[in-house]
Design an enzyme around this catalytic site. Structure first.
Site, PDB file in Angstrom:
ATOM      1  N   LEU A 152      11.418  -8.124 -48.226  1.00  0.00           N
ATOM      2  CA  LEU A 152      10.398  -7.078 -48.309  1.00  0.00           C
ATOM      3  C   LEU A 152       9.104  -7.615 -48.922  1.00  0.00           C
ATOM      4  O   LEU A 152       9.102  -8.646 -49.600  1.00  0.00           O
ATOM      5  CB  LEU A 152      10.911  -5.928 -49.180  1.00  0.00           C
ATOM      6  CG  LEU A 152      12.096  -5.125 -48.634  1.00  0.00           C
ATOM      7  CD1 LEU A 152      12.644  -4.209 -49.719  1.00  0.00           C
ATOM      8  CD2 LEU A 152      11.662  -4.315 -47.414  1.00  0.00           C
ATOM      9  N   LYS A 200       9.078 -13.703 -52.215  1.00  0.00           N
ATOM     10  CA  LYS A 200       9.158 -14.798 -51.246  1.00  0.00           C
ATOM     11  C   LYS A 200       8.164 -15.913 -51.566  1.00  0.00           C
ATOM     12  O   LYS A 200       8.531 -17.087 -51.676  1.00  0.00           O
ATOM     13  CB  LYS A 200       8.864 -14.294 -49.824  1.00  0.00           C
ATOM     14  CG  LYS A 200       9.849 -13.321 -49.239  1.00  0.00           C
ATOM     15  CD  LYS A 200       9.508 -12.984 -47.805  1.00  0.00           C
ATOM     16  CE  LYS A 200       8.143 -12.322 -47.625  1.00  0.00           C
ATOM     17  NZ  LYS A 200       7.996 -11.018 -48.310  1.00  0.00           N
ATOM     18  N   ASP A 245      -0.309   6.667   2.304  1.00  0.00           N
ATOM     19  CA  ASP A 245      -1.626   7.158   2.695  1.00  0.00           C
ATOM     20  C   ASP A 245      -2.615   6.054   3.022  1.00  0.00           C
ATOM     21  O   ASP A 245      -3.668   6.300   3.582  1.00  0.00           O
ATOM     22  CB  ASP A 245      -2.214   8.031   1.571  1.00  0.00           C
ATOM     23  CG  ASP A 245      -1.358   9.261   1.337  1.00  0.00           C
ATOM     24  OD1 ASP A 245      -0.579   9.597   2.249  1.00  0.00           O
ATOM     25  OD2 ASP A 245      -1.468   9.859   0.255  1.00  0.00           O
ATOM     26  N   ASN A 304      -9.067  -0.636   4.572  1.00  0.00           N
ATOM     27  CA  ASN A 304      -8.640   0.102   5.770  1.00  0.00           C
ATOM     28  C   ASN A 304      -9.431   1.410   5.922  1.00  0.00           C
ATOM     29  O   ASN A 304     -10.098   1.857   4.994  1.00  0.00           O
ATOM     30  CB  ASN A 304      -7.141   0.382   5.667  1.00  0.00           C
ATOM     31  CG  ASN A 304      -6.537   0.793   6.997  1.00  0.00           C
ATOM     32  OD1 ASN A 304      -7.123   0.567   8.056  1.00  0.00           O
ATOM     33  ND2 ASN A 304      -5.367   1.404   6.950  1.00  0.00           N
ATOM     34  N   PRO A 323       7.542  -0.036   1.483  1.00  0.00           N
ATOM     35  CA  PRO A 323       6.914   1.207   1.048  1.00  0.00           C
ATOM     36  C   PRO A 323       7.719   1.903  -0.037  1.00  0.00           C
ATOM     37  O   PRO A 323       8.538   1.297  -0.689  1.00  0.00           O
ATOM     38  CB  PRO A 323       6.923   2.026   2.322  1.00  0.00           C
ATOM     39  CG  PRO A 323       7.871   1.340   3.250  1.00  0.00           C
ATOM     40  CD  PRO A 323       8.500   0.198   2.537  1.00  0.00           C
ATOM     41  N   GLY A 324       7.467   3.189  -0.185  1.00  0.00           N
ATOM     42  CA  GLY A 324       8.226   3.971  -1.156  1.00  0.00           C
ATOM     43  C   GLY A 324       7.369   4.344  -2.338  1.00  0.00           C
ATOM     44  O   GLY A 324       6.306   3.785  -2.549  1.00  0.00           O
ATOM     45  N   GLY A 382       0.856  -1.171   0.000  1.00  0.00           N
ATOM     46  CA  GLY A 382       0.000   0.000   0.000  1.00  0.00           C
ATOM     47  C   GLY A 382       0.888   1.214   0.000  1.00  0.00           C
ATOM     48  O   GLY A 382       2.090   1.112   0.228  1.00  0.00           O
ATOM     49  N   SER A 439       8.994 -10.923 -41.815  1.00  0.00           N
ATOM     50  CA  SER A 439       9.837 -11.031 -40.594  1.00  0.00           C
ATOM     51  C   SER A 439      11.005 -10.047 -40.626  1.00  0.00           C
ATOM     52  O   SER A 439      12.156 -10.435 -40.774  1.00  0.00           O
ATOM     53  CB  SER A 439      10.325 -12.468 -40.390  1.00  0.00           C
ATOM     54  OG  SER A 439      10.826 -13.043 -41.575  1.00  0.00           O
TER      55      SER A 439
END
Lengths: 633, 301
Positions: free
Chosen positions: A473, A478, A38, A169, A116-117, A35, A546
């Site tokens: 391309l 291909k 606050d 809470n 925390p932090g 949390g 690809s």
């Protein structure tokens, strides 16, 4: 203030030996509270310490004085001051690191990771969560499910914490309203199931006032329990689950006091072991049996998950630090390429391709990390394209090690699936990782053998399986050449399969779009399918643009050495655009088509393809013959 | 559901794992041995970790020459019993200048203990030192890592500490840098006592109540352990039934009046007591609220 749960003074005073006998049998639960400042997290922990009599009078006096001086609760005791430790933090009014607190109740001993932090939140929480059996997710009843709630829950789930408590809470500030609690619980349930949290326990509390912490509160008659402490005391954790898994012992140290004794010291990661058990040493795969379980207090008849022991073995087998002793008939895998989730923990961003030290259980190897397949936004949980990971970044990556390591998926075994990366220059711990699966089995030492092998399947077809990976391309030729190749192979009685990009997107990859992440996933799946087909003995032909080297290398890494043939259909952009068979270049030039390879999205040409076809210098027929020569020649 | 392992079993297994892990990367480890109850538990765990070998490192006692006599006795006995080499280091400068707790205040701890420790580590080239600190002792220690990194000058920089995930410890370091390792970080005072009882670990008799000669100084009950204790004019030591909750230099360590002569009674008193463990030590008080943290940055354990 004192509560029945903690009234142990009488027993301590009257019969200390009875109290101690009971205390000695207590189990241990490690949990984490998540949390922001606050949400009242420090207040809750302070409350737990206070209620469980972990606060002495001198500390209490200091607390009362501090509360008046720097507290945020007016003249009342500010429990948060009990746990906010380092001087710099107290001045800033925030905590900045992971702290561990201890308290004991009638039934259990607890270690709380307080993480925390603000900016460093992900890093700290991941650290604290790595050793936790349970997570308490704190929500401010006035605010409900927030972005940070999602983040905390995602991280808890990511680290494999099975028990989630939703502590709603500050119920005192919403008049202990059942409707508020129900609404928050419902909203959370919807979100939790989205990320795979199947069950959680919701408890309405007030850390400040003490409601539903140690006992059910009269202020919430509609809540039938359990109170927070009651739940923490009774939730099933650790032990039994780990013991039920197959036996694994990562060897830490070889104990060699004299020529007659050779013991292997380590902590059981899972399972149980007895003298006489058949074991396998990994990665070598040698088998032997356990002779003794040696401890200072005498030999044991059995050791269980979590215990630190020294084993002696019946045979003189090679075994040293980093090896894993495992149950012979169900050993872990060995591999050198993995997919893993990585949490980046250093200020300096991840550098794809750079070698880091990787430490997993007692194994230390050199490892490189490839550019992320995608990064996960911990707030929205969206998958984003990324080239690297910054501090607190979380992504799915491929990791290659310079030699095979013994592993299991993190989901199956945290000890054999969790790892850290260490910067070779600064020696800093830069990342934490969780292995998913191996991408290529480096040593098939313990691969469950099927009776019909891939070689047998290929032999029956009288051919060597291969994957012809066409890249180039759009409009380079291909598909035309790939089609010719397959026709020729067919005439030669070769068993082949042409995997067509469009067809695959109609079925297997129907759920994928054209974002970078989805394109990578598209290629990965095609690679996996192609791999299965080569296992079946087929010659597989694929024709995808690809454009990125990393994707093509990813597929190459999935296949056995020599089976992946990269075929670069080298047609200059101008020529491909001049042909423009499907009219796509025209659309791209006019802006109707975005992210078109060659126009506004790059094409990374292969650096050393197995075959390069210059379509301006030869006909499709000649190209197909050249490819078949390379394949069969 | 019942857990096969109790919380003490788990703490023991964790500490042993930590000690063995150190052996992988350490070039020259050493165990700091202060002879107190925490050191006693740490030494016992080391013997368990490496049995049947003796622990593969020496014991280092950074002596101030002002420890209780009973501590020196137990120290020599335990070193002999464990089969480990015992290195005793006394800062030669402190010795030469006659630094003592009566005349020199905080300088005594600084020179004998903080400077002495640095000198001893440098002299022998130890790169890893095991210490018996616990996270529950003091607020700033709650955030201490199990593997705590020190610069080449033994400084502790909170920003340079590494995250510790799962049971994976990163013990890599550059030349000159060292690591303090705290294998009993997660033990509480009660765990220590209970483990001493369970494992029958020898501890200094001063932890148990006995009639001892004492005087009162600055609110602390001090034991007159030898003739060096400067009595005030007209002052005579009073025999009181006392014991010690922590042990250090005898002129700096406050006793508590007590009748607890067995482990159970000591634990009972501890559980019913109303002041915290470190209250008996003067060291935490100089410098105010964050003094422990400041000391750590300077290189005190």
């Amino acid at each position: 203030m004192t509560d029945p749960v903690y009234v142990t003074d009488a027993l301590i005073a009257e019969d200390i030996d009875a109290y101690l006998a009971g205390h000695e049998k207590k189990s241990l639960l490690r949990f984490i509270t998540c949390g922001s400042v606050d949400d009242g997290k420090s207040t809750l922990i302070g409350r737990l310490l206070y209620d469980s009599k972990m606060i002495f009078e001198d500390q209490l006096a200091a607390l009362e004085a501090d509360s008046k001086r720097v507290g945020t609760q007016g003249q009342e005791i500010d429990f948060a001051l009990l746990v906010d430790g380092l001087a710099a933090e107290r001045e800033q009014g925030i905590t900045i690191d992971v702290a561990y607190r201890f308290f004991t109740t009638e039934k259990r001993k607890f270690i709380v990771a307080d993480t925390p932090g603000h900016e460093q939140y992900t890093r700290n929480m991941v650290t604290g969560a790595s050793t936790a059996d349970l997570a308490v997710i704190l929500i401010d009843a006035r605010k409900g499910v927030l972005t940070q709630t999602r983040r905390h829950s995602f991280l808890a789930h990511l680290l494999g914490i099975r028990h989630i408590v939703l502590a709603v809470n500050k119920m005192d500030l919403v008049g202990y309203d059942k409707a508020v609690f129900d609404r928050i619980t419902l909203a959370y349930r919807a979100f939790a199931s989205e990320i795979g949290i199947t069950h959680f326990t919701a408890i309405p509390i007030s850390g400040f006032k003490g409601d539903n912490i140690t006992a059910l509160s009269e202020n919430t008659p509609w809540f039938k329990g359990p109170a927070l402490i009651e739940h923490l005391e009774n939730v099933e954790v650790g032990g039994a689950t780990d013991e039920a898994k197959p036996f694994r012992l990562p060897v830490q140290w070889v104990n060699r006091p004299n020529l007659d004794f050779r013991g292997f010291a380590g902590q059981l990661a899972s399972g149980t072991v007895k003298p006489g058990d058949a074991v396998r040493i990994l990665p070598s795969g040698k088998t032997t049996t356990v002779s003794r379980i040696v401890t200072l207090g005498g030999d044991l008849n059995e050791a269980v998950a979590g215990q630190s022991v020294t084993l002696t073995l019946a045979d003189e087998v090679d075994c040293s630090r980093g090896d894993v002793i495992a149950t012979a008939d169900n050993p872990p895998e060995t591999a050198d390429q993995f997919e893993a989730t990585l949490v980046w923990m250093a200020d300096e961003a991840m550098i794809p391709g750079r070698a880091y030290w990787l430490k997993l259980a007692t194994q230390s190897v050199s490892a490189t990390v490839h550019a992320p397949k995608y990064e996960i936004n911990v707030n929205t949980l969206d998958h984003l394209a990324a080239k690297t990971l910054d501090l607190n970044g979380i992504g799915v990556v491929e990791v290659s090690t310079d030699k095979p390591i013994v592993f299991e998926s993190y989901a199956d075994n945290h000890t054999l699936g969790g790892f850290i990366l260490i910067d070779k220059l600064t020696n800093a711990t830069v990342a934490a990782g969780m292995l998913h699966f191996s991408l290529r089995r480096a040593q098939n030492v313990h691969w469950q053998a099927t009776d019909i092998s891939r070689d047998m399947r290929a032999d029956l077809k009288n051919q060597k399986p291969a994957l012809l990976w066409f890249t180039g391309l759009s409009g380079s030729g291909k598909s035309t050449i790939a089609n010719l190749v397959e026709k020729k192979l067919h005439r030669m009685n070769r068993h082949s399969f042409l995997l067509d990009g469009d067809n695959v997107r109609h079925g297997l990859n129907r759920d994928l779009g054209f974002t970078e992440a989805d394109r990578i996933e598209n290629i990965r799946r095609v690679g996996e399918v192609a791999k299965l087909m080569t296992d079946a003995g087929l010659i597989v032909i694929t024709a995808f643009i690809s454009p990125f080297r990393a994707e093509r290398e990813m597929v190459r890494s999935m296949l056995s050495e020599g089976e992946f043939l990269e075929i670069f259909i080298d047609t200059p952009l101008a020529e491909a655009e001049r042909r423009d068979v499907k009219g796509l270049y025209k659309k791209a030039r006019s802006g109707q088509l975005k992210n078109f390879t060659g126009i506004d999205s790059p094409y990374e040409a292969p650096e050393s393809p197995e075959v390069r076809i210059d379509t301006t210098a030869m006909t499709p027929e000649e190209a197909a013959d050249l490819i078949i020569d390379r394949l069969l020649g | 559901m019942t857990d096969t392992l109790t919380h003490l079993d788990r703490l023991e297994a964790e500490s042993i794992h930590i000690m063995r892990e150190v052996m992988a990367d350490a070039a020259k480890p050493v165990m700091l041995y202060s002879v107190g109850k925490d050191s006693a538990v740490m030494l016992h765990l080391a013997r368990k970790a490496f049995y049947p070998s003796p622990p593969p490192f020496p014991l280092l006692h950074v002596d101030t020459t002002w420890k209780f006599r009973a501590m020196y006795e137990l120290r020599d006995r335990m070193a002999a019993e464990s089969g480990m080499e015992l290195i005793v280091y006394r800062n030669p400068e402190a010795k030469e200048r006659g630094i003592n707790p009566f005349d020199h205040g905080p300088l005594h701890t600084d020179m004998w203990k903080t400077e002495g420790l640095k000198q001893a580590l440098d002299l022998h080239g130890f790169d890893v030192a095991f210490g018996g600190a616990r996270r529950d002792e003091e607020k700033s220690r709650a955030k201490e890592r199990i593997f705590s990194f020190r610069t080449a000058t033994h400084g502790w920089d909170p920003k340079q500490q590494r995250p510790e995930l799962w049971n994976l410890y990163n013990a890599r370091k550059a030349k000159g840098e060292s690591i303090r390792v705290f294998p009993i970080s997660n033990w509480t005072e009660l765990d220590i006592w209970q483990y001493i009882a369970r494992e029958n670990i020898p501890i200094v008799p001063l932890y148990f109540a006995a009639p001892r000669p004492t005087v009162t100084r600055d609110g602390l009950l001090l034991m007159v352990d030898d003739e060096r204790f400067p009595l005030l004019p007209g002052e005579t030591p009073v025999e009181r039934s006392v014991r010690f909750r922590t042990l250090g230099c005898y002129p700096l360590t406050g006793a508590v009046e007590s009748e607890a002569t067995t482990l159970s009674e000591v634990i009972q008193e501890m559980l019913l007591t109303t002041t915290s463990e470190r209250q008996g030590r003067i060291i935490d008080k100089d410098g105010g609220d964050a003094s422990m943290e400041k000391k750590k940055q300077e290189g005190y354990f």
